[in-house]
Design an enzyme around this catalytic site. Sequence first.
Site, PDB file in Angstrom:
ATOM      1  CG  HIS A 187      -2.309  -0.524   0.822  1.00  0.00           C
ATOM      2  ND1 HIS A 187      -3.066  -1.277   1.668  1.00  0.00           N
ATOM      3  CD2 HIS A 187      -3.019  -0.399  -0.313  1.00  0.00           C
ATOM      4  CE1 HIS A 187      -4.191  -1.614   1.065  1.00  0.00           C
ATOM      5  NE2 HIS A 187      -4.181  -1.085  -0.132  1.00  0.00           N
ATOM      6  NE  ARG A 294      -4.624  -6.237 -15.603  1.00  0.00           N
ATOM      7  CZ  ARG A 294      -3.799  -5.353 -16.159  1.00  0.00           C
ATOM      8  NH1 ARG A 294      -3.772  -4.110 -15.764  1.00  0.00           N
ATOM      9  NH2 ARG A 294      -2.985  -5.722 -17.137  1.00  0.00           N
ATOM     10  NE  ARG A 330      -9.110  -8.748 -17.534  1.00  0.00           N
ATOM     11  CZ  ARG A 330      -7.776  -8.757 -17.463  1.00  0.00           C
ATOM     12  NH1 ARG A 330      -7.073  -8.720 -18.581  1.00  0.00           N
ATOM     13  NH2 ARG A 330      -7.169  -8.771 -16.310  1.00  0.00           N
ATOM     14  CD  GLU A 429      -5.840 -11.526 -22.891  1.00  0.00           C
ATOM     15  OE1 GLU A 429      -5.096 -11.062 -22.035  1.00  0.00           O
ATOM     16  OE2 GLU A 429      -6.902 -12.134 -22.618  1.00  0.00           O
ATOM     17  CG  ASN A 452       0.477  -7.247 -20.302  1.00  0.00           C
ATOM     18  OD1 ASN A 452       1.161  -6.487 -20.969  1.00  0.00           O
ATOM     19  ND2 ASN A 452      -0.279  -6.830 -19.302  1.00  0.00           N
ATOM     20  CG  ASP A 453      -2.147 -13.095 -21.039  1.00  0.00           C
ATOM     21  OD1 ASP A 453      -1.262 -13.778 -20.492  1.00  0.00           O
ATOM     22  OD2 ASP A 453      -3.124 -12.640 -20.438  1.00  0.00           O
ATOM     23  NE  ARG A 463       1.490 -11.951 -17.796  1.00  0.00           N
ATOM     24  CZ  ARG A 463       0.312 -11.328 -17.894  1.00  0.00           C
ATOM     25  NH1 ARG A 463      -0.553 -11.658 -18.853  1.00  0.00           N
ATOM     26  NH2 ARG A 463      -0.011 -10.376 -17.081  1.00  0.00           N
ATOM     27  CB  CYS A 500      -5.897  -2.764 -22.512  1.00  0.00           C
ATOM     28  SG  CYS A 500      -6.249  -4.516 -22.610  1.00  0.00           S
TER      29      CYS A 500
END
Length: 568
Positions: A187, A294, A330, A429, A452-453, A463, A500
């Site tokens: 945090h 997300r 998503r 993806e 990313n994927d 990854r 994204c």
Amino acid sequence: MSKQVAGIAASKGIAIARPYLLNTPDLSYEEKEITETDVELERFDQAIEKSKTDLESIQKKVKNTDEAKIFDAHLLLLEDPELISAITLKISEEKLSAEAAVDEVMQSYISMFESMDDEYLKERAADIKDITQRIMSHLLNKLLPDLSLIKEEVIIVAKDLTPSETAQLDVRYVKGFITDIGGRTSHSAIMARTMGIPAIVGTSNASEIIRQDDMIILDGSRGEVLLNPESSVLEDYQTKLRNELSRKELLKQYVNASTQTKDNVKVNLFANIGSPLDLEAVVNNGAEGIGLYRTEFLYMESKQAPTEDEQYEAYKKVLETMGDRPVTVRTLDIGGDKELPYLTLPDEMNPFLGLRAVRYTLKETALFRIQLRALLRASIYGNLKIMFPMISTFEEFYAAKQLLLEEKTNLRNEGIQVSDAIEIGIMVETPSVIMMADQFAKEVDFFSIGTNDLVQYTFACDRMNENVSYLYQAHHPAIFKMIEQVIEAAHREGKQVSVCGELASDATAQMVLVGMGIDSLSVSASSILESRAFINERSKADLEKIAVMVKACREEKEVVEQLNKYID
Ligand code: PEP
Ligand code: MG
């Protein structure tokens, strides 16, 4: 050579100042035999009440910010019946002192969180330590330092900085912080990014090495601390700092600006979020919408799956805050590297190639339907778009869409209003969707490319696996060619495409993506202004040429070398 300390780059930027060495009082206690349990119970009650008063006053200081919510969670924990009764039982039945009872129970909670695989949940142990420290300080009558009293320019150096300590920092004086422990998702790290101050965490020994009279340079982007630098190094950093401050000032003019190239081609600049807590930064940085919400973080924050109402409240908050601006949510993307303690995910050889994302929710349809209902109910509060993650075949898309339509009918039959204008799209993806993009473009309302994927599935390289990280080549011409194929297929059908994944935040990649005609980029809130300035300073015609050049390359390193020539 000046001495160096290194750690995790938690929040970027440069700070130059003397340290403020934060010493938390010694909160150790002596084990003692208890005869009067009533006295101990009373001491415990009082410590809880005083801790609540502290937290409420800290919360007032950070009112209406993301941080205020963290203290809601802390206050809730102080009222948690399970926790309170576990401690009171230790006192009344096991005859422990209030200190020992608090310590034992809280330590078991801390160990439970620390042993979790998920990085985000692991970091929640810090919140429990924070509360424990506060209760113990009241039991032992030892005051915790009040950081809001700092009135000269310093960099805080601490073993750890709890969220409540971080919330007390006045950024006019505290220029940054360095801690021994913590990760990027702790945090205090998240708060540093929101507050816009540089921070380095996880140095393991900064608090032992740094002395009161040291001069410190904190380079938050590199995760490096320089101690007592030579004058030439100091001057270099002073210049960098001045440039950084004037750049920040300059970027403010872009908050309400639209994102468009010099030759007037519009690009939508959206933000990625993980929770309604991120909204403040999204709005402050002038994002034109949410390109990726997300939702799995909503599921990670609680001990059991969030109810339909809890989810509805979160989605409604995001939609209302964003008003007319699009919000792309998503559906649950769990599995792969993301686990949930209360869901039974199978033990798999290759979790990234296994039951994850839409594959999981299509199997656990009861769980999926709850999320879809919450989304549909919230849809009337804004401009909602729903997208399904990790689609690889039409069957999956049709099945997910079918469930969505069924829930829409069910809600309407129950007399509940649902928007008619919800767009339904997919994350791109997997290579299979790219090869079929022309056909998918006829069926979906939009595409959002999850690089990313996509990179891991294109190069068949996990990854998360360092052994094959050399193959994780996001700037490879193969990736850009795939993206272009999706853009062309979508545009032929009048549909829009967004990127994204992390690639969207990268300046070199932005040139190629805009050159190829991408409609939207979705980046972290703190990258919005930099990205807008970068795009607005370039012309689409020039970027198109860069895109053509990239497609003629054979290797990633060639692409990177060429693209770097256009960045100053
Ligand atoms: C992606 O894969 O690019 C993406 C945005 O999804 P995540 O990183 O959450 O898997
Ligand atoms: Mg993904």
